[in-house]
Scaffold this active site. Structure first.
Site, mmCIF file in Angstrom:
data_model
loop_
_atom_site.group_PDB
_atom_site.id
_atom_site.type_symbol
_atom_site.label_atom_id
_atom_site.label_comp_id
_atom_site.label_asym_id
_atom_site.label_seq_id
_atom_site.Cartn_x
_atom_site.Cartn_y
_atom_site.Cartn_z
ATOM 1 N N LYS A 20 80.196 15.197 0.821
ATOM 2 C CA LYS A 20 79.204 14.274 1.350
ATOM 3 C C LYS A 20 77.787 14.750 1.050
ATOM 4 O O LYS A 20 76.924 13.962 0.636
ATOM 5 C CB LYS A 20 79.368 14.124 2.873
ATOM 6 C CG LYS A 20 78.394 13.129 3.489
ATOM 7 C CD LYS A 20 78.250 13.283 4.988
ATOM 8 C CE LYS A 20 77.298 14.397 5.345
ATOM 9 N NZ LYS A 20 76.759 14.305 6.718
ATOM 10 N N ASN A 21 77.551 16.047 1.226
ATOM 11 C CA ASN A 21 76.201 16.581 1.051
ATOM 12 C C ASN A 21 75.753 16.594 -0.407
ATOM 13 O O ASN A 21 74.578 16.826 -0.692
ATOM 14 C CB ASN A 21 76.111 17.994 1.634
ATOM 15 C CG ASN A 21 76.167 17.984 3.155
ATOM 16 O OD1 ASN A 21 75.978 16.952 3.787
ATOM 17 N ND2 ASN A 21 76.448 19.136 3.739
ATOM 18 N N CYS A 31 71.799 13.722 13.282
ATOM 19 C CA CYS A 31 72.375 14.500 14.379
ATOM 20 C C CYS A 31 71.279 15.184 15.200
ATOM 21 O O CYS A 31 70.291 15.668 14.653
ATOM 22 C CB CYS A 31 73.322 15.575 13.836
ATOM 23 S SG CYS A 31 74.902 14.943 13.290
ATOM 24 N N ARG A 33 64.148 19.901 13.024
ATOM 25 C CA ARG A 33 64.216 19.729 11.565
ATOM 26 C C ARG A 33 63.048 18.912 11.014
ATOM 27 O O ARG A 33 63.200 17.812 10.519
ATOM 28 C CB ARG A 33 65.549 19.082 11.175
ATOM 29 C CG ARG A 33 66.731 19.926 11.555
ATOM 30 C CD ARG A 33 67.991 19.480 10.860
ATOM 31 N NE ARG A 33 68.529 18.273 11.441
ATOM 32 C CZ ARG A 33 69.628 17.670 10.996
ATOM 33 N NH1 ARG A 33 70.263 18.156 9.962
ATOM 34 N NH2 ARG A 33 70.082 16.586 11.568
ATOM 35 N N ASP A 45 77.075 24.737 8.667
ATOM 36 C CA ASP A 45 78.002 23.619 8.842
ATOM 37 C C ASP A 45 79.435 24.062 9.111
ATOM 38 O O ASP A 45 80.306 23.220 9.339
ATOM 39 C CB ASP A 45 77.971 22.710 7.607
ATOM 40 C CG ASP A 45 76.786 21.757 7.616
ATOM 41 O OD1 ASP A 45 76.072 21.713 8.638
ATOM 42 O OD2 ASP A 45 76.574 21.060 6.614
ATOM 43 N N ARG A 90 81.660 10.161 9.815
ATOM 44 C CA ARG A 90 80.474 10.368 8.994
ATOM 45 C C ARG A 90 80.719 11.411 7.913
ATOM 46 O O ARG A 90 80.066 11.379 6.867
ATOM 47 C CB ARG A 90 79.296 10.816 9.866
ATOM 48 C CG ARG A 90 78.762 9.754 10.810
ATOM 49 C CD ARG A 90 77.544 10.268 11.569
ATOM 50 N NE ARG A 90 76.627 10.934 10.655
ATOM 51 C CZ ARG A 90 76.112 12.142 10.851
ATOM 52 N NH1 ARG A 90 76.421 12.838 11.928
ATOM 53 N NH2 ARG A 90 75.279 12.670 9.966
#
Length: 429
Positions: free
Chosen positions: A22-23, A126, A131, A316, A408
């Site tokens: 996904k990233n 999230c 951030r 993660d 997600r």
């Protein structure tokens, strides 16, 4: 709202195909804004975040054709996306779209680079820390963009186009590196990015951009050299396998016992976590295009680790590690150095019987003989899958609420685990 029900205690045995990351898929999709030609991406995972970004890009005028829309259409190799931004019809990324997913903020760099203007909402995502996007904006200003903040939006313009610059990030930022790298491909002259993030997903994006005609050197290092070009063209690229999914399933095997082959996994993408598992007594066998993970009846040893930018232990995987170390024979310490509010899963793991004490940015985990099933609630993407791991290892039934977080970032998780013997099902409200 869907829930996931797990009856724990079954060892995992079989094979699990690792999906595209996904990233990596998200910035690769955003790169389609940089060219009027078609960008073909293979191995794109079926995920809620991917679908959401497709809607955001469609708002800018990106036409999308998908091969493998239905599960099973493309085997275990994900979808193929064909994205074409022949014309950018709107340079505004509105709040109602960007607020749902933080990575969508990365459209800012490509829009400024190609269209010389953009209006992008400040991001959401999230709730695991503030951030801020300061590094993104400072880098784009260094490239010649004029930046103004107004009503929760970033208003950016570069009437004469972006110009190459020397950018030294004061700290490592994956998002800022993505944004700056894409913008610099169309800037006039040379750009030097120092202290760039080294995550494999950065390298995957850079490889794709080079296929599109960009001139990027230093891929995989903390120093990137970009020689700007007048335009980029179409290309074809396969999304690299998801190292976080790989590590997650490896920890699930370590927690439950069993023997699983992770098909398509690449060990070089997660060496730090792989070595941690080995040091904890988990059997790891590296194969061509696969990794075998096994644990017999012996327990898991404790670990002490802190999260770091790549090649360090990834933030993660921190929540998943806490779930595993809750069953270790001894005391573990896990220090979170990336996000200041990423221990929200601790109280939910405690409901399953985990013994975790928080001391500032460090979790001290005292292993227990067994966990017990309970009703729990997911708080964010990675936290939700840590509860899955704990539930698989726990005695009795666990029900996880708010599992939309899982959708997600984890493709077909119930199916993949179920094929390996897990008693897991989705309960629709």
């Amino acid at each position: 709202m869907d829930r996931i029900r797990i009856v724990g205690g079954n060892p995992l045995i079989g094979s699990i195909p690792i999906s595209g990351a996904k990233n990596a898929a998200l910035p690769l999709m955003i790169a389609s804004l940089l060219t009027s030609e078609t960008l073909t991406l293979k191995n794109v995972p079926h995920l809620a975040d991917v679908a959401q970004l497709a809607r955001i890009l469609g708002n800018h005028g990106v036409d999308l054709t998908v091969v493998g829309k239905r599960l099973g259409d493309n085997g275990d190799h994900g979808q193929t996306y064909r994205l074409r931004a022949a014309e950018i019809v709107d340079t505004t990324a509105p709040y109602e779209l960007v607020s749902r997913m933080r990575a969508s903020f990365w459209v800012l760099g490509p829009l400024i680079a190609r269209m010389h203007k953009a209006k992008v909402s400040l991001p959401g995502g999230c709730a695991i820390g503030t951030r801020p996007v300061d590094l993104h904006l400072q880098a784009l200003e260094a490239l010649g963009a004029e930046i103004e903040l107004d009503g929760g939006y970033v208003l950016a313009s570069a009437p004469g186009g972006l110009k190459g610059a020397h950018i030294a990030f004061p700290k490592v930022s994956v998002g800022a590196t993505h944004n700056t790298l894409m913008a610099a491909t169309l800037a006039k002259g040379e750009t030097l990015i120092e202290n760039a993030a080294r995550e494999p997903e950065i390298g995957d994006l850079a490889d794709c951009l080079n296929k599109m005609g960009a001139k990027i050197e230093g891929i995989g290092s903390s120093t990137l050299h970009i020689q700007g070009v007048d335009e980029l063209h179409g290309a074809e690229h396969a999304v690299l396998p998801d190292r976080i999914e790989t590590g997650t399933y490896a920890m699930a095997v370590a927690a439950t016992g069993g023997d699983v082959v992770l098909e398509g996994a690449r060990p070089e993408l997660w060496q730090s976590a792989l070595e941690l598992l080995r040091n904890s007594g988990v059997e790891i066998e590296e194969r061509e295009n696969a990794i075998r993970v096994a644990r017999n009846g012996s327990g898991v040893g404790p670990s002490s680790v802190e999260t770091e930018p790549f090649p360090g232990f990834p933030t993660d995987l921190q929540a998943q590690l806490l779930a595993l170390m809750s069953l270790a024979d001894g005391t573990s310490t896990v220090r979170e150095t990336i996000f200041e509010n990423r221990f929200m899963h601790v109280q939910e793991l405690a409901r399953l019987g985990a013994h975790i004490d928080l001391k500032g940015d460090t979790a001290v985990v005292t292993g227990v003989k067994s966990l017990r099933g309970a009703q729990v609630m997911a708080t964010d993407l990675r936290a939700s899958v840590s509860l899955v791991i704990a539930g698989l290892a726990a005695e009795g039934e666990t029900v996880i609420n708010r599992v939309y977080h899982l959708d997600r970032g984890f493709e077909r998780i119930e199916e993949k685990l179920g094929q390996c013997g897990a008693e897991i099902e989705r309960l629709s409200s």
